[in-house]
Design an enzyme around this catalytic site. Sequence first.
Site, PDB file in Angstrom:
ATOM      1  N   TYR A  13      79.247 -53.400  46.057  1.00  0.00           N
ATOM      2  CA  TYR A  13      80.049 -53.077  44.877  1.00  0.00           C
ATOM      3  C   TYR A  13      81.145 -52.049  45.150  1.00  0.00           C
ATOM      4  O   TYR A  13      81.368 -51.135  44.370  1.00  0.00           O
ATOM      5  CB  TYR A  13      79.144 -52.576  43.734  1.00  0.00           C
ATOM      6  CG  TYR A  13      77.962 -53.466  43.481  1.00  0.00           C
ATOM      7  CD1 TYR A  13      78.139 -54.749  42.956  1.00  0.00           C
ATOM      8  CD2 TYR A  13      76.672 -53.045  43.783  1.00  0.00           C
ATOM      9  CE1 TYR A  13      77.051 -55.585  42.746  1.00  0.00           C
ATOM     10  CE2 TYR A  13      75.583 -53.881  43.572  1.00  0.00           C
ATOM     11  CZ  TYR A  13      75.784 -55.150  43.053  1.00  0.00           C
ATOM     12  OH  TYR A  13      74.713 -55.972  42.846  1.00  0.00           O
ATOM     13  N   TYR A 141      69.861 -57.625  34.198  1.00  0.00           N
ATOM     14  CA  TYR A 141      70.268 -57.833  35.586  1.00  0.00           C
ATOM     15  C   TYR A 141      69.159 -58.591  36.312  1.00  0.00           C
ATOM     16  O   TYR A 141      67.997 -58.179  36.263  1.00  0.00           O
ATOM     17  CB  TYR A 141      70.536 -56.505  36.311  1.00  0.00           C
ATOM     18  CG  TYR A 141      70.922 -56.740  37.753  1.00  0.00           C
ATOM     19  CD1 TYR A 141      72.201 -57.144  38.092  1.00  0.00           C
ATOM     20  CD2 TYR A 141      69.980 -56.611  38.771  1.00  0.00           C
ATOM     21  CE1 TYR A 141      72.546 -57.416  39.409  1.00  0.00           C
ATOM     22  CE2 TYR A 141      70.310 -56.884  40.094  1.00  0.00           C
ATOM     23  CZ  TYR A 141      71.591 -57.281  40.415  1.00  0.00           C
ATOM     24  OH  TYR A 141      71.926 -57.558  41.718  1.00  0.00           O
ATOM     25  N   ASP A 242      60.882 -60.864  34.797  1.00  0.00           N
ATOM     26  CA  ASP A 242      61.423 -60.345  36.055  1.00  0.00           C
ATOM     27  C   ASP A 242      60.969 -58.893  36.191  1.00  0.00           C
ATOM     28  O   ASP A 242      61.535 -58.003  35.569  1.00  0.00           O
ATOM     29  CB  ASP A 242      62.962 -60.456  36.017  1.00  0.00           C
ATOM     30  CG  ASP A 242      63.627 -59.866  37.251  1.00  0.00           C
ATOM     31  OD1 ASP A 242      62.935 -59.187  38.046  1.00  0.00           O
ATOM     32  OD2 ASP A 242      64.845 -60.060  37.411  1.00  0.00           O
ATOM     33  N   LYS A 271      61.467 -55.830  45.363  1.00  0.00           N
ATOM     34  CA  LYS A 271      61.746 -54.403  45.550  1.00  0.00           C
ATOM     35  C   LYS A 271      60.577 -53.587  46.142  1.00  0.00           C
ATOM     36  O   LYS A 271      60.422 -53.590  47.346  1.00  0.00           O
ATOM     37  CB  LYS A 271      62.277 -53.818  44.251  1.00  0.00           C
ATOM     38  CG  LYS A 271      63.690 -54.350  43.974  1.00  0.00           C
ATOM     39  CD  LYS A 271      64.525 -53.425  43.116  1.00  0.00           C
ATOM     40  CE  LYS A 271      65.990 -53.740  43.279  1.00  0.00           C
ATOM     41  NZ  LYS A 271      66.617 -54.412  42.141  1.00  0.00           N
TER      42      LYS A 271
HETATM   43  C1  LIG Z   1      67.227 -55.794  42.173  1.00  0.00           C
HETATM   44  C2  LIG Z   1      66.845 -56.772  41.161  1.00  0.00           C
HETATM   45  C3  LIG Z   1      66.958 -58.155  41.399  1.00  0.00           C
HETATM   46  C4  LIG Z   1      67.546 -58.714  42.671  1.00  0.00           C
HETATM   47  O1  LIG Z   1      66.789 -58.406  43.796  1.00  0.00           O
HETATM   48  P1  LIG Z   1      67.472 -58.459  45.258  1.00  0.00           P
HETATM   49  O2  LIG Z   1      66.332 -58.201  46.183  1.00  0.00           O
HETATM   50  O3  LIG Z   1      68.527 -57.400  45.273  1.00  0.00           O
HETATM   51  O4  LIG Z   1      68.047 -59.813  45.413  1.00  0.00           O
HETATM   52  C5  LIG Z   1      66.541 -59.020  40.410  1.00  0.00           C
HETATM   53  N1  LIG Z   1      66.040 -58.566  39.251  1.00  0.00           N
HETATM   54  C6  LIG Z   1      65.908 -57.248  38.985  1.00  0.00           C
HETATM   55  C7  LIG Z   1      65.317 -56.810  37.687  1.00  0.00           C
HETATM   56  C8  LIG Z   1      66.322 -56.309  39.931  1.00  0.00           C
HETATM   57  O5  LIG Z   1      66.229 -54.994  39.657  1.00  0.00           O
END
Ligand SMILES: *Cc1c(COP(=O)(O)O)cnc(C)c1O
Length: 420
Positions: A13, A141, A242, A271
């Site tokens: 970014y 996101y 997610d 993560k």
């Molecule tokens: C960081 C994140 C993603 C994407 O994960 P990457 O490993 O960066 O591809 C998807 N959803 C959420 C909620 C995130 O915080």
Amino acid sequence: MKAFDRKHIWHPYTSITDPLPAYPVARAEGVRLQLEDGRELIDGMSSWWCAIHGYNHPVLNDAARSQLEQMAHVMFGGLTHEPAIRLAERLIEITPESLRYIFFSDSGSVSVEIALKMAVQYWHNLGKPAKRCMLTVRGGYHGDTFGAMSVCDPVTGMHSLFGGIVQEQLFAPRPETPFGEALRDGDTDELQVLFEENHAQIAAVILEPVVQGAGGMWFYSADYLRTVARLCKEYDVLLILDEIATGFGRAGKLFAAEYADIEADILCLGKALTGGYLSLAATLANDRIRDGISANEGILMHGPTFMGNPLACSIASASVDLLLESNWQGRVSRIETRLQTELGKYRDHPGVSDVRVLGAIGVVELDSDIDVAEVQKRFVEAGVWIRPFGKLVYLMPPYVIGEDDLTRLTAAVELALERD
Ligand SMILES: *Cc1c(COP(=O)(O)O)cnc(C)c1O
């Protein structure tokens, strides 16, 4: 070296021709990053939600080393191995009972692509191919690949730039009711209308439970989630949660959906899964998804090269064990209390529009955009690693951070509030 980086390497970014500065790191240990020039920074970011146990952890290092001596990687097509099997068992055990089938991938974004694909294939296979659209809320996101981008906030996700390439999805307003409050009147009205009018086209709802992360660090009411789960049942729509950012204790529960006591059909994890060591993600699904995808001899069409990478899986198992054997709840709640007291002081500061804390996440929202390069420099000079974005300065330290180090982080936040 630094000049080469600046000239040739893309950083996230930022411009390739006029990038924000990048500070060279030589090593990291515990909650400290050591820069090449010898300066030490207290880590307030956990390297974007990941490094929950701190850096260079002996237990995770051992897991990496011993797996490395067996094999770093083998393909997952036609082969399997103990590291993937052990991790799958563990994840199935600690997530809701209904989630019993797991797909390993190499990053969070990819795990979201897989979740979306599962949902679309599910309906297609059951003879309802019209159900292929996603419903979500603004301010979310879910990653940077095209499918994931389509369900990110349309503004911060730059949908206008990618118009016609990014799939058009349905967006309800951002949940307005803050975390901890009973649902405000009207907060789910538009959502309800979207369900009513479009359920025949909606494959799934996708949401980050309770904490909207990179889309604005917003914490919303668990009641909102309960309503979504109810509407999904009522209108026969799948629910994808997610928990890539919230999983593994960050928001105060092992998984944030526990606040609403709801269960997803599909769950994404990533993560902190490997404690910040390697990129690994997982998409979990329930019987309904398994049966739907398998109907008429259907199979899930996906297979990343590094699927189930043994090194990452071994470290992930060690990281999950380490977390569960630790007093993580006590740690996260101590961090929460301290963030509340120490960041709370900024609430009345000129230029601050909100301070909010949940679990080991503390957010100070300003009323205008932060000059990242300038504020970052002040932070580094003060010996802390805090990376603001937009109007937000936020802290999400490793759970192992000590009280004094945490206070140094919260005190440093003031440097972002000084305007010149
Ligand atoms: C960081 C994140 C993603 C994407 O994960 P990457 O490993 O960066 O591809 C998807 N959803 C959420 C909620 C995130 O915080």
